[in-house]
Write a protein that holds these residues in place. Sequence first.
Motif, PDB file in Angstrom:
ATOM      1  N   LEU A  25       0.873  -1.195  -0.496  1.00 41.90           N
ATOM      2  CA  LEU A  25       0.021  -0.487   0.423  1.00 41.90           C
ATOM      3  C   LEU A  25       0.505   1.218   0.352  1.00 41.90           C
ATOM      4  O   LEU A  25       0.775   2.019  -0.766  1.00 41.90           O
ATOM      5  CB  LEU A  25      -0.994  -0.374   1.260  1.00 41.90           C
ATOM      6  N   GLY A  26       1.541   1.498   0.727  1.00 44.83           N
ATOM      7  CA  GLY A  26       2.632   2.634   0.836  1.00 44.83           C
ATOM      8  C   GLY A  26       3.739   2.565  -0.582  1.00 44.83           C
ATOM      9  O   GLY A  26       3.686   3.969  -1.135  1.00 44.83           O
ATOM     10  N   ALA A  27       4.022   1.965  -1.506  1.00 48.05           N
ATOM     11  CA  ALA A  27       3.909   1.634  -2.700  1.00 48.05           C
ATOM     12  C   ALA A  27       3.503   1.626  -4.236  1.00 48.05           C
ATOM     13  O   ALA A  27       3.451   2.924  -4.547  1.00 48.05           O
ATOM     14  CB  ALA A  27       4.706   0.022  -2.992  1.00 48.05           C
ATOM     15  N   ALA A  28       2.102   1.820  -3.450  1.00 54.30           N
ATOM     16  CA  ALA A  28       0.736   2.438  -4.466  1.00 54.30           C
ATOM     17  C   ALA A  28       0.893   3.557  -4.660  1.00 54.30           C
ATOM     18  O   ALA A  28       0.454   4.394  -5.335  1.00 54.30           O
ATOM     19  CB  ALA A  28      -0.285   1.675  -3.917  1.00 54.30           C
ATOM     20  N   LEU A  29       0.843   4.099  -2.681  1.00 51.64           N
ATOM     21  CA  LEU A  29       0.468   5.457  -2.953  1.00 51.64           C
ATOM     22  C   LEU A  29       1.129   6.057  -3.003  1.00 51.64           C
ATOM     23  O   LEU A  29       1.454   7.185  -3.525  1.00 51.64           O
ATOM     24  CB  LEU A  29      -0.141   5.619  -1.002  1.00 51.64           C
ATOM     25  N   HIS A  30       2.643   6.029  -3.231  1.00 50.93           N
ATOM     26  CA  HIS A  30       4.260   6.588  -3.608  1.00 50.93           C
ATOM     27  C   HIS A  30       3.988   6.916  -5.115  1.00 50.93           C
ATOM     28  O   HIS A  30       3.255   8.179  -5.671  1.00 50.93           O
ATOM     29  CB  HIS A  30       5.387   5.832  -4.011  1.00 50.93           C
ATOM     30  N   ALA A  31       3.467   5.509  -5.852  1.00 52.56           N
ATOM     31  CA  ALA A  31       3.135   5.943  -7.016  1.00 52.56           C
ATOM     32  C   ALA A  31       2.199   6.439  -7.978  1.00 52.56           C
ATOM     33  O   ALA A  31       2.062   7.103  -8.813  1.00 52.56           O
ATOM     34  CB  ALA A  31       2.895   4.378  -8.022  1.00 52.56           C
ATOM     35  N   LEU A  32       0.618   6.951  -7.017  1.00 57.61           N
ATOM     36  CA  LEU A  32      -0.378   7.913  -6.886  1.00 57.61           C
ATOM     37  C   LEU A  32       0.050   8.707  -6.780  1.00 57.61           C
ATOM     38  O   LEU A  32      -0.196  10.145  -7.227  1.00 57.61           O
ATOM     39  CB  LEU A  32      -1.087   6.978  -5.735  1.00 57.61           C
ATOM     40  N   SER A  33       1.319   8.870  -5.719  1.00 58.34           N
ATOM     41  CA  SER A  33       1.777  10.879  -5.696  1.00 58.34           C
ATOM     42  C   SER A  33       2.571  11.274  -6.732  1.00 58.34           C
ATOM     43  O   SER A  33       3.695  12.419  -6.761  1.00 58.34           O
ATOM     44  CB  SER A  33       1.959  10.917  -4.362  1.00 58.34           C
ATOM     45  N   GLU A  34       3.660   9.940  -6.993  1.00 54.43           N
ATOM     46  CA  GLU A  34       5.008  11.386  -7.950  1.00 54.43           C
ATOM     47  C   GLU A  34       4.645   9.505  -9.032  1.00 54.43           C
ATOM     48  O   GLU A  34       5.336   8.815  -9.371  1.00 54.43           O
ATOM     49  CB  GLU A  34       5.983  10.184  -7.282  1.00 54.43           C
ATOM     50  N   PRO A  35       3.495   9.666  -9.984  1.00 52.24           N
ATOM     51  CA  PRO A  35       3.249   8.749 -11.273  1.00 52.24           C
ATOM     52  C   PRO A  35       4.409   8.876 -12.193  1.00 52.24           C
ATOM     53  O   PRO A  35       4.768   8.357 -13.470  1.00 52.24           O
ATOM     54  CB  PRO A  35       2.854   9.782 -11.750  1.00 52.24           C
ATOM     55  N   ALA A  36       5.273  10.233 -12.073  1.00 53.78           N
ATOM     56  CA  ALA A  36       6.361  10.070 -13.550  1.00 53.78           C
ATOM     57  C   ALA A  36       7.346   9.276 -12.604  1.00 53.78           C
ATOM     58  O   ALA A  36       8.127   9.033 -13.757  1.00 53.78           O
ATOM     59  CB  ALA A  36       7.362  11.538 -13.218  1.00 53.78           C
ATOM     60  N   HIS A  37       7.570   8.599 -11.756  1.00 50.30           N
ATOM     61  CA  HIS A  37       7.992   7.859 -11.191  1.00 50.30           C
ATOM     62  C   HIS A  37       8.028   6.509 -11.594  1.00 50.30           C
ATOM     63  O   HIS A  37       9.075   5.275 -11.533  1.00 50.30           O
ATOM     64  CB  HIS A  37       8.475   7.658  -9.523  1.00 50.30           C
ATOM     65  N   HIS A  38       6.317   6.245 -12.052  1.00 49.22           N
ATOM     66  CA  HIS A  38       6.437   5.220 -12.702  1.00 49.22           C
ATOM     67  C   HIS A  38       5.337   4.652 -13.754  1.00 49.22           C
ATOM     68  O   HIS A  38       4.608   4.650 -13.916  1.00 49.22           O
ATOM     69  CB  HIS A  38       5.093   4.432 -11.510  1.00 49.22           C
ATOM     70  N   ALA A  39       6.340   4.636 -14.966  1.00 54.86           N
ATOM     71  CA  ALA A  39       5.883   4.934 -16.285  1.00 54.86           C
ATOM     72  C   ALA A  39       4.618   4.071 -16.672  1.00 54.86           C
ATOM     73  O   ALA A  39       4.088   4.047 -16.706  1.00 54.86           O
ATOM     74  CB  ALA A  39       6.859   5.324 -17.265  1.00 54.86           C
ATOM     75  N   ARG A  40       5.132   2.781 -16.754  1.00 54.27           N
ATOM     76  CA  ARG A  40       4.706   1.749 -16.693  1.00 54.27           C
ATOM     77  C   ARG A  40       3.552   1.537 -15.605  1.00 54.27           C
ATOM     78  O   ARG A  40       2.433   0.570 -16.263  1.00 54.27           O
ATOM     79  CB  ARG A  40       5.418   0.510 -16.514  1.00 54.27           C
ATOM     80  N   LEU A  41       2.901   2.005 -14.490  1.00 53.55           N
ATOM     81  CA  LEU A  41       1.691   1.714 -13.703  1.00 53.55           C
ATOM     82  C   LEU A  41       1.084   3.212 -14.069  1.00 53.55           C
ATOM     83  O   LEU A  41      -0.087   3.797 -13.673  1.00 53.55           O
ATOM     84  CB  LEU A  41       2.173   2.338 -12.312  1.00 53.55           C
ATOM     85  N   HIS A  42       1.265   4.070 -15.490  1.00 54.66           N
ATOM     86  CA  HIS A  42       0.587   4.911 -15.787  1.00 54.66           C
ATOM     87  C   HIS A  42      -1.017   4.314 -15.616  1.00 54.66           C
ATOM     88  O   HIS A  42      -2.221   5.813 -15.124  1.00 54.66           O
ATOM     89  CB  HIS A  42       0.802   5.121 -17.756  1.00 54.66           C
ATOM     90  N   GLY A  43      -1.382   3.131 -17.144  1.00 54.67           N
ATOM     91  CA  GLY A  43      -2.866   3.865 -16.345  1.00 54.67           C
ATOM     92  C   GLY A  43      -3.870   3.132 -15.446  1.00 54.67           C
ATOM     93  O   GLY A  43      -4.812   3.624 -14.891  1.00 54.67           O
ATOM     94  N   TRP A  44      -2.863   2.661 -14.441  1.00 60.30           N
ATOM     95  CA  TRP A  44      -3.484   2.020 -12.725  1.00 60.30           C
ATOM     96  C   TRP A  44      -3.858   2.760 -11.746  1.00 60.30           C
ATOM     97  O   TRP A  44      -4.721   3.412 -11.632  1.00 60.30           O
ATOM     98  CB  TRP A  44      -2.734   0.573 -12.070  1.00 60.30           C
ATOM     99  N   ILE A  45      -2.767   4.332 -12.575  1.00 61.85           N
ATOM    100  CA  ILE A  45      -2.130   5.421 -11.557  1.00 61.85           C
ATOM    101  C   ILE A  45      -3.487   6.544 -11.567  1.00 61.85           C
ATOM    102  O   ILE A  45      -4.321   7.016 -11.244  1.00 61.85           O
ATOM    103  CB  ILE A  45      -0.942   6.422 -11.984  1.00 61.85           C
ATOM    104  N   THR A  46      -4.014   6.684 -13.347  1.00 63.02           N
ATOM    105  CA  THR A  46      -5.071   7.851 -13.946  1.00 63.02           C
ATOM    106  C   THR A  46      -5.250   7.399 -13.387  1.00 63.02           C
ATOM    107  O   THR A  46      -7.010   7.409 -13.223  1.00 63.02           O
ATOM    108  CB  THR A  46      -4.868   7.150 -15.259  1.00 63.02           C
ATOM    109  N   THR A  47      -6.501   5.937 -13.613  1.00 66.97           N
ATOM    110  CA  THR A  47      -7.328   5.128 -12.697  1.00 66.97           C
ATOM    111  C   THR A  47      -7.879   5.484 -11.317  1.00 66.97           C
ATOM    112  O   THR A  47      -9.005   5.736 -11.310  1.00 66.97           O
ATOM    113  CB  THR A  47      -7.706   3.126 -13.778  1.00 66.97           C
ATOM    114  N   THR A  48      -6.640   5.093 -10.799  1.00 60.54           N
ATOM    115  CA  THR A  48      -7.064   5.129  -9.420  1.00 60.54           C
ATOM    116  C   THR A  48      -7.677   6.582  -9.141  1.00 60.54           C
ATOM    117  O   THR A  48      -8.289   6.532  -8.596  1.00 60.54           O
ATOM    118  CB  THR A  48      -5.927   4.414  -8.869  1.00 60.54           C
ATOM    119  N   ASN A  49      -7.064   7.164  -9.662  1.00 66.19           N
ATOM    120  CA  ASN A  49      -6.779   8.807  -9.062  1.00 66.19           C
ATOM    121  C   ASN A  49      -8.329   9.125  -9.385  1.00 66.19           C
ATOM    122  O   ASN A  49      -8.691   9.560  -8.530  1.00 66.19           O
ATOM    123  CB  ASN A  49      -5.189   9.819 -10.274  1.00 66.19           C
ATOM    124  N   ALA A  50      -8.651   9.104 -10.954  1.00 67.24           N
ATOM    125  CA  ALA A  50      -9.556   9.469 -11.115  1.00 67.24           C
ATOM    126  C   ALA A  50     -10.692   9.051 -10.097  1.00 67.24           C
ATOM    127  O   ALA A  50     -12.031   9.343 -10.412  1.00 67.24           O
ATOM    128  CB  ALA A  50      -9.941   9.322 -12.997  1.00 67.24           C
TER     129      ALA A  50
END
Length: 363
Positions: A25-50
């Motif tokens: 969960l900590g890693a996922a929250l970091h990805a949500l707050s810093e999407p530029a670090h995690h290019a391959r998670l773009h789809g998950w980050i966009t969907t989850t934030n939305a």
Amino acid sequence: MSVCIDITGLPHERITFGPSPLAELGAALHALSEPAHHARLHGWITTTNAGLKPELADRLTEADFLWRSTRSDILLPARPRATLTEELDDLDRMEDEKFVGAALEISCASLYSEGAPSPLVDARMRERALDLAAARGPRQAAFVRRMLADPPAVRAWIRRLLEDCEDAFFADTWARVRVQLAADARHKTELLRRKGLAEAVAAASPALTLEEDEKGVRVVVDKLTHGRTTAAGSGLTFLPTAFGWPHLFALHAPGWQPVVQYPVHTPDLGAGAAPVEMVKLRLEALAHPMRMRICRSLARGSYTTSELADAYGITAPEVSRHLAVMKKAGLLTTQRRGRYVLHQLDAAVVARLGSDFLEGVLR
């Protein structure tokens, strides 16, 4: 530079590979707050934030210093459990001084390896925490003041926040990734049993090695930072993560059991085009040893000149000269927040220069 974990005399039974819902969960929250670090998670980050309700998104912003620029040690449990509830229960049993000291890792962590006293009991550390929080804006400054004034209430607030994240998105996410993480942990455990620790750590990450000489045995984590700790008397825990790349975290604070969180995936970064002269300028800017070290902090979050000077033991004018070179090369973004100017590495630009360098500074 590296983080060395002394395991001399540590039996293999006290070296654990296992998935942790809290760490994930900590890693996922970091990805949500810093999407530029995690290019391959773009789809998950966009969907989850939305899909986040505004109220939950607002609370996540308020507490994001726990996972944004660095990962608080409270989010890396040494005893992984099957459920988030169990790990949060373990966290509830931690003393206030230890919890608050770990939660307020909001600086470049220049005192991390020294075992600085908790701001709950040390006036100097209290003032430092408040000053560093002020650079993050009035909301985080107010949050830190509340934590210092009433730790039990804020700890309960943090627990509710993480539980609400589980209800909102993480339960489904964990259900998808936990089987893969458990399988990876079983594979590393079998390697440890059959072929030894050197094989197991090498399989976890090429940035992990086992060294043995007349001084003892140690796990070495290749990072652009320096630290030493011992697993004797406690143990050593390895946590696989599906959200972590390119980060490789090594909890090595004095008084804590060492924990290493390693990614189980390799990304596919896209390529970009830039004028040759600009590429040359950027490579020259990054080649300086001190600027490379500064990049390690700026890749994780925004920092002021004075924070960087404190972290690396140089003067503010020296930091300003290094930042000017990097800014001229187009490697930095800056933002003003009141009387503070915050600088951050442009991860997308650096990724186009080379994924090896980006992975190195983000470990």
